[in-house]
Design a protein around this motif. Structure first.
Motif, mmCIF file in Angstrom:
data_model
loop_
_atom_site.group_PDB
_atom_site.id
_atom_site.type_symbol
_atom_site.label_atom_id
_atom_site.label_comp_id
_atom_site.label_asym_id
_atom_site.label_seq_id
_atom_site.Cartn_x
_atom_site.Cartn_y
_atom_site.Cartn_z
ATOM 1 N N ALA A 22 -2.944 5.629 11.026
ATOM 2 C CA ALA A 22 -2.369 6.920 10.613
ATOM 3 C C ALA A 22 -2.280 7.036 9.087
ATOM 4 N N ILE A 23 -1.909 5.938 8.440
ATOM 5 C CA ILE A 23 -1.755 6.000 6.986
ATOM 6 C C ILE A 23 -3.111 6.147 6.312
ATOM 7 N N THR A 24 -4.053 5.299 6.721
ATOM 8 C CA THR A 24 -5.359 5.336 6.054
ATOM 9 C C THR A 24 -6.089 6.640 6.351
ATOM 10 N N ARG A 25 -5.815 7.228 7.529
ATOM 11 C CA ARG A 25 -6.489 8.484 7.872
ATOM 12 C C ARG A 25 -5.709 9.709 7.421
ATOM 13 N N ASP A 26 -4.621 9.441 6.676
ATOM 14 C CA ASP A 26 -3.904 10.572 6.088
ATOM 15 C C ASP A 26 -3.258 11.478 7.130
ATOM 16 N N GLU A 27 -2.772 10.865 8.207
ATOM 17 C CA GLU A 27 -2.180 11.675 9.283
ATOM 18 C C GLU A 27 -0.679 11.848 9.135
ATOM 19 N N LEU A 28 -0.075 11.051 8.250
ATOM 20 C CA LEU A 28 1.372 11.184 8.029
ATOM 21 C C LEU A 28 1.623 12.164 6.902
ATOM 22 N N ILE A 45 6.976 -0.359 10.665
ATOM 23 C CA ILE A 45 7.916 0.440 9.891
ATOM 24 C C ILE A 45 7.924 0.021 8.412
ATOM 25 N N VAL A 46 7.596 -1.251 8.156
ATOM 26 C CA VAL A 46 7.612 -1.717 6.771
ATOM 27 C C VAL A 46 6.550 -0.971 5.963
ATOM 28 N N GLU A 47 5.351 -0.862 6.534
ATOM 29 C CA GLU A 47 4.264 -0.181 5.835
ATOM 30 C C GLU A 47 4.517 1.333 5.776
ATOM 31 N N ILE A 48 4.961 1.888 6.906
ATOM 32 C CA ILE A 48 5.246 3.327 6.949
ATOM 33 C C ILE A 48 6.373 3.671 5.975
ATOM 34 N N GLY A 49 7.416 2.853 6.004
ATOM 35 C CA GLY A 49 8.566 3.087 5.126
ATOM 36 C C GLY A 49 8.181 3.029 3.656
ATOM 37 N N ARG A 50 7.283 2.111 3.330
ATOM 38 C CA ARG A 50 6.825 1.995 1.944
ATOM 39 C C ARG A 50 6.053 3.251 1.548
ATOM 40 N N TRP A 51 5.209 3.717 2.457
ATOM 41 C CA TRP A 51 4.431 4.944 2.210
ATOM 42 C C TRP A 51 5.378 6.135 1.996
ATOM 43 N N VAL A 52 6.395 6.244 2.844
ATOM 44 C CA VAL A 52 7.362 7.348 2.737
ATOM 45 C C VAL A 52 8.059 7.308 1.374
#
Ligand code: C2E
Ligand code: MG
Ligand code: MG
Ligand code: MG
Length: 281
Positions: free
Chosen positions: A32-38, A85-92
């Protein structure tokens, strides 16, 4: 998985399907992150009674290529279980800080005074988390006082290091909000130990505020606690004018909820920021 005492087995078709969905969503979430879906949406936090903008809360969204919008209520708990969540949280955090910097640059004194970001227990528990946040802020040139970290009681009570981490963040100048207050393993000692600036009173209490209910009694009493401890109380999930009025009379000066505004896409929140005020109907 084993027959011993379990009420279901690996071959139970329903459990099998759920596990399968989980596995599939986990794989999808990895991309999701690499494909820019968030992406992030922003919900205003307003001052009562006039509805002036006090800040915004960043909330993550996932546009899944097949399922469409997936609620964070679904994928955040999954990401907490599987560690993503660690990677998602960092992105957020990165996105929210970058957005804050853009607002500061483009809007000057009109930029939202406060931007809140939700942080999970596992994120708080990452070694070096306060340093990571400090580095992000300083690279973007954002004043730490603009950023509020929202944590739940469960996140703070769940891990031993969380309190220390929150103290470090507070020492760096960030604000701390205790989210969904009253729904976790509420412990008043948390309010003693934890450097809490904002107490976000959960929607489940706000829902009962206009009736003769135990929830209303608790909503009223929390004002005394927050005033005495020099915290600000924020009412979450305010959906009606009647609730807003009742909360204001009880002493609440900050609120958030569909009555004021839903979480908004970047362009819509910018219209609202320009007006500095939600339009109350
Ligand atoms: P939260 O932090 O308590 O955020 C408030 C949630 O309540 C949001 O749901 C918001 O859309 C919803 N809400 C606000 N006002 C109202 C109202 O008047 N009525 C109703 N029915 N709902 C209202 P959302 O965006 O679905 O997020 C759900 C939860 O997912 C959040 O609860 C938060 O715990 C988590 N979450 C969202 N974004 C992130 C994130 O970036 N990181 C982490 N760790 N968790 C996140
Ligand atoms: Mg929150
Ligand atoms: Mg909340
Ligand atoms: Mg809540």
């Amino acid at each position: 998985k084993t027959a011993g005492g379990g009420r279901w087995t690996w071959f139970d078709p329903i459990m099998d399907r759920l596990a399968d969905d989980d596995a599939r969503l986990t794989a999808d979430l990895r991309q999701a992150i690499t494909r820019d879906e968030l992406f992030l949406v922003y919900q205003p936090i307003v001052e009562l009674p006039h509805g002036r903008l006090a800040g915004v809360e960043a909330l993550v969204r996932w546009r899944h290529p097949e399922h469409g919008l997936v609620s964070p209520a679904v994928f955040i708990p999954l990401a907490e279980r599987n560690g993503q969540i660690v990677e998602i949280g960092r992105w957020v955090l990165e996105q929210a800080v970058a957005q804050t910097a853009r607002w500061e640059r483009d809007l000057g004194p009109n930029a939202p005074a406060k931007v809140s970001v939700n942080v999970s227990a596992r994120q708080l528990g990452q070694p070096g988390f306060p340093a990571e946040v400090a580095a992000l802020l300083s690279a973007a040139g954002v004043d730490p006082a603009r950023l509020t970290v929202e944590v739940t009681e469960t996140a703070v009570l769940g891990t031993g290091v969380a309190l220390e981490v929150l103290r470090a963040l507070a020492a760096q100048g960030l604000s701390i909000a205790l989210d969904d207050f009253g729904t976790g393993q509420s412990s008043l000692s948390l309010l003693v130990d934890c450097p809490v600036d904002w107490l976000k009173v959960d929607k489940s209490f706000v829902d009962g505020v206009t009736s003769d209910s135990p929830q209303a009694v608790i909503v009223d009493s929390l004002i005394g606690i927050t005033e005495g401890l020099r915290m600000q109380a924020v009412a979450e999930g305010v959906e009606t004018a009647e609730q807003a009025e009742r909360l204001y009379r009880a002493g609440y000066r900050f609120a958030q909820g569909f009555h004021f505004a839903r979480p908004l896409a970047e362009s819509d929140i910018e219209l609202l920021i320009a007006a500095q005020q939600v339009q109350l109907t």
